[in-house]
Design an enzyme around this catalytic site. Sequence first.
Site, PDB file in Angstrom:
ATOM      1  N   LYS A 283       0.845  -1.202   0.000  1.00 32.57           N
ATOM      2  CA  LYS A 283       0.000   0.000   0.000  1.00 32.57           C
ATOM      3  C   LYS A 283       0.876   1.246   0.000  1.00 32.57           C
ATOM      4  O   LYS A 283       1.950   1.256   0.628  1.00 32.57           O
ATOM      5  CB  LYS A 283      -0.902  -0.052   1.243  1.00 32.57           C
ATOM      6  CG  LYS A 283      -1.888   1.086   1.387  1.00 32.57           C
ATOM      7  CD  LYS A 283      -2.733   0.873   2.652  1.00 32.57           C
ATOM      8  CE  LYS A 283      -3.735   1.984   2.888  1.00 32.57           C
ATOM      9  NZ  LYS A 283      -4.531   1.767   4.114  1.00 32.57           N
TER      10      LYS A 283
ATOM     11  N   SER B   1      -9.462   1.906   3.320  1.00 34.85           N
ATOM     12  CA  SER B   1      -8.610   2.660   2.415  1.00 34.85           C
ATOM     13  C   SER B   1      -7.644   1.789   1.612  1.00 34.85           C
ATOM     14  O   SER B   1      -7.091   2.274   0.634  1.00 34.85           O
ATOM     15  CB  SER B   1      -7.809   3.688   3.211  1.00 34.85           C
ATOM     16  OG  SER B   1      -6.978   3.038   4.148  1.00 34.85           O
TER      17      SER B   1
ATOM     18  N   SER C  23      -9.499  -0.578   7.467  1.00 39.08           N
ATOM     19  CA  SER C  23      -8.980  -0.427   6.107  1.00 39.08           C
ATOM     20  C   SER C  23      -8.367  -1.663   5.471  1.00 39.08           C
ATOM     21  O   SER C  23      -8.128  -1.674   4.274  1.00 39.08           O
ATOM     22  CB  SER C  23      -7.952   0.690   6.057  1.00 39.08           C
ATOM     23  OG  SER C  23      -8.629   1.905   5.952  1.00 39.08           O
TER      24      SER C  23
END
Length: 482
Positions: A76, A151, A175
Amino acid sequence: MTPYRSFSAVQADLKSGSITCRQLVEQYLTRIEDHKSLNVFTEIYADEARQQADAVDQKLTAGTAGKLAGMVIGIKDVLSYSGHGVRAGSRILENFTAQFTATAVQRLLNEDVIIIGRQNCDEFAMGSSNENSAFGPVRNAVDPDRVPGGSSGGSAVAVQAGLCLASIGSDTGGSVRQPAAFCGVVGLKPTYGRISRWGLIAYASSFDCIGPIANTADDAALLLEIMAGADEFDSTVSSNSVDTYTTAHLPDRPLRIAYLRDGVESEGVDQSIREATLNRIQALQKAGHTVEPIDLTLLKYLLPTYYILTTAEASSNLSRFDGVRYGYRSMPTNTSTSDLLSLYKKSRTEGFGAEVRRRILLGTFALSASYYDAYYTKAQQVRRLIRQETERLFEKYDFLLSPTTPTPAFRLGEKTGRNSGEDPLQMYLADIFTVQANVVGYPAISIPNGTDANGLPIGLQLMAPPFAEGNLVALAKSLQGE
Ligand code: GLN
């Protein structure tokens, strides 16, 4: 190529010689190219991944390869990797290059993982749909008109679409688990402090956790096992010994499982999700486990507590992005940027997106002298009450079960802007079941639990007491038939 769905399948083929790491990387690069429209990767490390694959192939031949030889992952865009860009999905980190490597990432590299690229996410990990990214939204591979969750949306879709075998995300309020649920994959948030946060761009430091996303609970367990453990660079990391989560067993007795009554009865939960959760509960009862409904008396305070504390922490953490020390700076040629204060103001206004600005403002307000006690102190007190209620619950139970999310993946734009009456609460509600684990610091996992009538994935969440990741993984595996 049919993408691999478990690391053990990759290892078997590497061993038999039917594939090499280099070929594997080429296949993933082709798939990434073919799925570009999903907007999963913000940067692809093609040549580097090829070189790393060649090096790992040599080590495999020499018998010196690490535990993750042949594992191709993505990270990420909030994890620092020395010499590589890191943007946190934000304009404010334009042209910024990481100066060091996150401990979690370094430990994976030490075991010969291959990192194929950096994955799109909501700006500074703030969001539940991946629509708050400076790189544009990620699309769900099941239905590209729908969001992947957030996210860590790019990280979840990468696994869902077979663009890499696993991903490393971060979970501050859901997330890792919420996008895993929306994409039909496994997402594991460990106990707070289980994995060092060194090198993770901070959102809300007392909530942030790094966590793996994978096809199987076993692969998530392996990644956790390697990333976890003490680290001199993070004083909040636990020095508890790290279990071998991949071989963990459930206790040799019927399990005591609580389930959230609201998760199966509330009108706010989609009918298909209520049914899927209930079916699981009945199957567990049939298997001889005790599975009982419980009410969380503080349920309605979870999101307010989460949002007061995380915005407060974010307003402090994000103050370092001032247009001077990192990334984006409003052009000094602009006459209104002639003094320092307006340079800060303009850089931050132009560099941050709307949601991040909203949270900085909310957090600054909650911490301001006249409101500190009414909001921040109060929320800290409620956090303690929630923790106490959770502790009491786990004196009686081994697990807390609930749906991961109240609805399956929603449509792009459905909960943003005018479609939600400009009400961010619509989006925040997507995390109603996931935030508790972060507020109290407990581990939780989301596993696939079938699909609804439209084929949209449904997630089941299991939560356990601190450092009981082994139990979580073991139960997840037995439910998944792994
Ligand atoms: N969706 C939640 C938020 O917007 C959680 C985000 C996260 O876990 N990073 O804050």
